[in-house]
Design a protein around this motif. Structure first.
Motif, PDB file in Angstrom:
ATOM      1  N   LEU A  59       4.877  12.971  -0.262  1.00 45.82           N
ATOM      2  CA  LEU A  59       3.661  12.241   0.104  1.00 45.82           C
ATOM      3  C   LEU A  59       3.899  11.502   1.410  1.00 45.82           C
ATOM      4  N   TYR A 104      -1.989   2.791  -7.754  1.00 48.07           N
ATOM      5  CA  TYR A 104      -2.548   3.322  -8.996  1.00 48.07           C
ATOM      6  C   TYR A 104      -1.509   3.259 -10.126  1.00 48.07           C
ATOM      7  N   ARG A 141      -4.283   9.570  -9.422  1.00 48.02           N
ATOM      8  CA  ARG A 141      -5.717   9.277  -9.220  1.00 48.02           C
ATOM      9  C   ARG A 141      -6.523   9.768 -10.420  1.00 48.02           C
ATOM     10  N   LEU A 189      -0.059  12.054  -6.023  1.00 49.88           N
ATOM     11  CA  LEU A 189      -1.205  11.202  -5.747  1.00 49.88           C
ATOM     12  C   LEU A 189      -2.437  11.732  -6.475  1.00 49.88           C
ATOM     13  N   GLU A 203      -0.727   4.358  -1.807  1.00 45.64           N
ATOM     14  CA  GLU A 203      -1.884   4.468  -2.699  1.00 45.64           C
ATOM     15  C   GLU A 203      -1.449   4.884  -4.099  1.00 45.64           C
ATOM     16  N   ALA A 204      -0.545   5.856  -4.180  1.00 46.60           N
ATOM     17  CA  ALA A 204      -0.057   6.320  -5.484  1.00 46.60           C
ATOM     18  C   ALA A 204       0.637   5.194  -6.241  1.00 46.60           C
ATOM     19  N   GLN A 239      -0.108   7.741   1.527  1.00 47.58           N
ATOM     20  CA  GLN A 239      -0.377   8.364   0.233  1.00 47.58           C
ATOM     21  C   GLN A 239       0.529   7.768  -0.845  1.00 47.58           C
TER      22      GLN A 239
END
Length: 147
Positions: free
Chosen positions: A40, A51, A127, A123, A47-48, A44
């Protein structure tokens, strides 16, 4: 017949095909558990991780609303729990997917197993797990019924 896969795989193009007796399908598959995914990008991964860190709270919220709705009890969930929550992004995403889509089904989430299997990276997986938990919470609570 009930089949449970123990490894991730992908059905190859041109499959499945009906066998000569026309009684069952045959498919060529490729095991993909060890397939390397491109790493990633930094944004990314950030963001992963965001989450990933939210999943435990969402799981608790999901269990709370599930119990409040009387669709399950803590005791009835024991055999449906997919074990302890993992501490890697990929494993936690797959774990959360198994939680909201147990077999037999609870009827509280859209079917996400096929989508989880076609995710291209961690990711996408996390998500999907995050959105599935949120969507299921909203469905169970009546805020936004899915079906």
């Amino acid at each position: 017949i009930r089949i449970k896969a123990t490894e991730r795989f992908e059905v190859m193009p041109g499959s499945p095909k009906m066998d000569q007796t026309e009684s069952y399908y045959l498919a060529d598959i490729e095991l993909i558990e060890e397939r390397e995914e491109p790493p990633l990008k930094s944004e990314q991964l950030t963001e992963a991780k965001r989450y990933f860190e939210q999943i435990p709270g969402l799981v608790q919220d999901w269990l709370d609303v599930l119990y409040q709705s009387k669709r399950a009890t803590p005791e009835s969930m024991v055999p449906r729990m997919p074990g302890p929550m993992p501490d890697t992004i990929r494993a936690r995403a797959i774990w959360a997917g198994a939680l909201v889509n147990p077999i037999p089904a609870l009827g509280v989430c859209l079917e996400i197993r096929p989508s989880m299997l076609v995710c291209q990276n961690d990711l996408e997986r996390i998500r999907l797990a995050h959105a599935s938990l949120k969507g299921s919470i909203d469905h169970i609570s009546g805020k936004n019924p899915l079906f």
